[in-house]
Design a protein around this motif. Structure first.
Motif, short mmCIF file in Angstrom:
data_model
loop_
_atom_site.label_atom_id
_atom_site.label_comp_id
_atom_site.label_asym_id
_atom_site.label_seq_id
_atom_site.Cartn_x
_atom_site.Cartn_y
_atom_site.Cartn_z
N SER A 118 0.83 -1.20 0.00
CA SER A 118 0.00 0.00 0.00
C SER A 118 0.87 1.25 0.00
O SER A 118 1.87 1.32 0.72
N THR A 152 -2.16 0.95 -8.65
CA THR A 152 -3.53 1.45 -8.58
C THR A 152 -3.56 2.94 -8.85
O THR A 152 -2.54 3.64 -8.78
N TYR A 154 -5.02 5.12 -6.96
CA TYR A 154 -4.75 5.81 -5.69
C TYR A 154 -3.25 5.93 -5.46
O TYR A 154 -2.76 6.99 -5.04
N ALA A 155 -2.51 4.85 -5.73
CA ALA A 155 -1.05 4.89 -5.56
C ALA A 155 -0.44 5.97 -6.46
O ALA A 155 0.47 6.69 -6.04
N TYR A 270 -1.86 -4.36 -4.41
CA TYR A 270 -2.81 -4.78 -5.43
C TYR A 270 -3.01 -6.27 -5.18
O TYR A 270 -2.08 -7.06 -5.37
N ASN A 288 -13.06 -2.55 1.19
CA ASN A 288 -12.55 -1.52 0.27
C ASN A 288 -11.31 -0.88 0.89
O ASN A 288 -11.27 0.31 1.20
N VAL A 290 -7.19 0.23 1.24
CA VAL A 290 -6.17 0.90 0.43
C VAL A 290 -5.02 -0.08 0.25
O VAL A 290 -4.42 -0.53 1.21
N ALA A 291 -4.75 -0.45 -0.98
CA ALA A 291 -5.40 -0.01 -2.21
C ALA A 291 -5.66 -1.25 -3.06
O ALA A 291 -5.16 -2.32 -2.77
N SER A 294 -10.94 -1.33 -5.09
CA SER A 294 -11.81 -0.39 -5.81
C SER A 294 -11.43 -0.25 -7.27
O SER A 294 -12.24 0.19 -8.09
N ASP A 295 -10.18 -0.62 -7.63
CA ASP A 295 -9.77 -0.63 -9.04
C ASP A 295 -10.24 -1.90 -9.73
O ASP A 295 -10.28 -1.96 -10.96
#
Length: 357
Positions: A118, A152, A154-155, A270, A288, A290-291, A294-295
């Protein structure tokens, strides 16, 4: 065009998602006529098999002989010496990335990094001094980073606040999924090391809340919290309905027999386990965190996302799938399409283009 040369730097070749990524990618690129060397930091038993075209460099067991602290300068010298000797076009750092960056300073090569945990992970929890030094080193040496592969979106957002180099999002690729002609049973399954991050205790709590007398739960994986999870199952009076399968090499055999994949990790980079479960046709219910999830999951289409720690809602989503056969079949069918989006050839080609381009 001259043959491109890449050195992949990682800690070891023991079981793990990072190690599998390195090996599968190295094997793929070697077949594409790319000169690939895998440079490992520690000599351990190899779990993954490298293509004969891939060169493997391993150290002597100086860490076992001298311990972590005394062997550290030797490790840096070993990495730098071999990177210089190989003269690669690109050094690709996977795991313990800072060591690869440090040892590449002053060497004429492109350096690409890819964090596999993460982006919010604290490297040294509980030790502010070490964390400060660690973060300061990245700040000083960020000039040596020529590119970042984020797993991701977010990353990528997190990295963009710290680095000015090119950043691309490339998700993990699926390993080859073995198909078994198994008849599926009423079972929820999860896959992962029994550890704090994977948080299977939440899944046990959710399972205990279900009204599903004919359903079982299977937990594949071992780790430091395995015995604690077994004790929890007994305390919840569900021990007779929970199978602790331990570490299994042929996980697809187990995944092919279940119907629902429960994923309660509280922190991820991931999650390979999640996409492997979906590729095996399992309907996923996931925190859900991190991370990653959601991807991967589109709510209500190919699975369900639940805020981290909300066990009652997690149990509710599981119950929906158990009670509604049509919904379960729809989610399962859509989940299995991950085999197309995360296809090895497609993802590995994206890696190759970014590493070489």
């Amino acid at each position: 065009m001259a043959q491109q040369k890449i050195v992949i730097v990682l800690p070891k070749l023991t079981p793990g998602g990072t190690e599998r990524t390195a090996v599968v990618l190295a094997n793929y690129m070697a077949e594409q006529n790319i000169d690939v060397t895998v440079l490992v930091m520690f000599k351990r038993d190899k779990f993954y098999e490298l293509n004969p075209k891939v060169k493997l460099i391993e150290p002597d067991n100086f860490r076992d002989k001298y311990g972590k602290i005394l062997s550290f300068p030797m490790l840096l010298w070993y990495l730098r010496k071999n990177i210089k000797n190989e003269k690669p076009d690109t050094v690709f750092c996977l795991g313990y990335m800072l060591l690869g960056i440090i040892t590449s300073v002053g060497i004429k090569t492109k350096v690409i990094i890819s964090g596999r945990s993460s982006p919010d992970r604290v490297r040294f929890p509980g030790n502010a001094l070490f964390n400060g030094i660690y973060n300061m080193c990245y700040s000083i040496l960020k000039f040596r980073i020529d590119g970042i592969i984020a797993q991701t979106n977010y990353a990528k957002e997190v990295y963009q606040k710290k680095y000015k180099c090119p950043i691309v999002v490339i998700p993990n690729f699926l390993r080859e999924i073995k198909e078994y002609p198994s008849e599926r049973k009423n079972q929820i399954i999860t896959l992962g090391r029994c550890s704090y991050e994977k948080a299977q205790h939440f899944l046990l709590e959710a399972f205990a809340q279900l009204n599903a007398p004919n359903w079982t739960l299977a937990i594949i994986g071992d780790g430091p919290l395995l015995e604690e999870l077994k004790s929890q199952a007994k305390a919840l009076n569900i021990a007779e309905k929970v199978e602790f399968c331990g570490f299994q090499k042929e996980v697809d055999l187990y995944l092919s027999k279940a119907k629902i994949f429960g994923f309660t990790s509280i922190i991820e980079g991931y999650p390979n386990a999640l996409i492997e479960g979906m590729a095996n046709g399992l309907a996923p219910v996931s925190f859900n965190c991190v991370a990653g999830p959601s991807d991967i999951i589109k709510e209500g289409e190919n699975g369900f996302l639940v805020p981290v720690g909300e066990v009652a809602l997690f149990a509710q989503k599981l119950q929906m799938l158990i009670d509604d056969r049509a919904l379960l079949e729809k989610i399962s069918s859509n989940a299995s399409k991950i085999k197309e989006t995360n296809n090895l050839k497609i993802i590995a080609e994206k890696y190759s283009r970014f590493l070489i381009g």
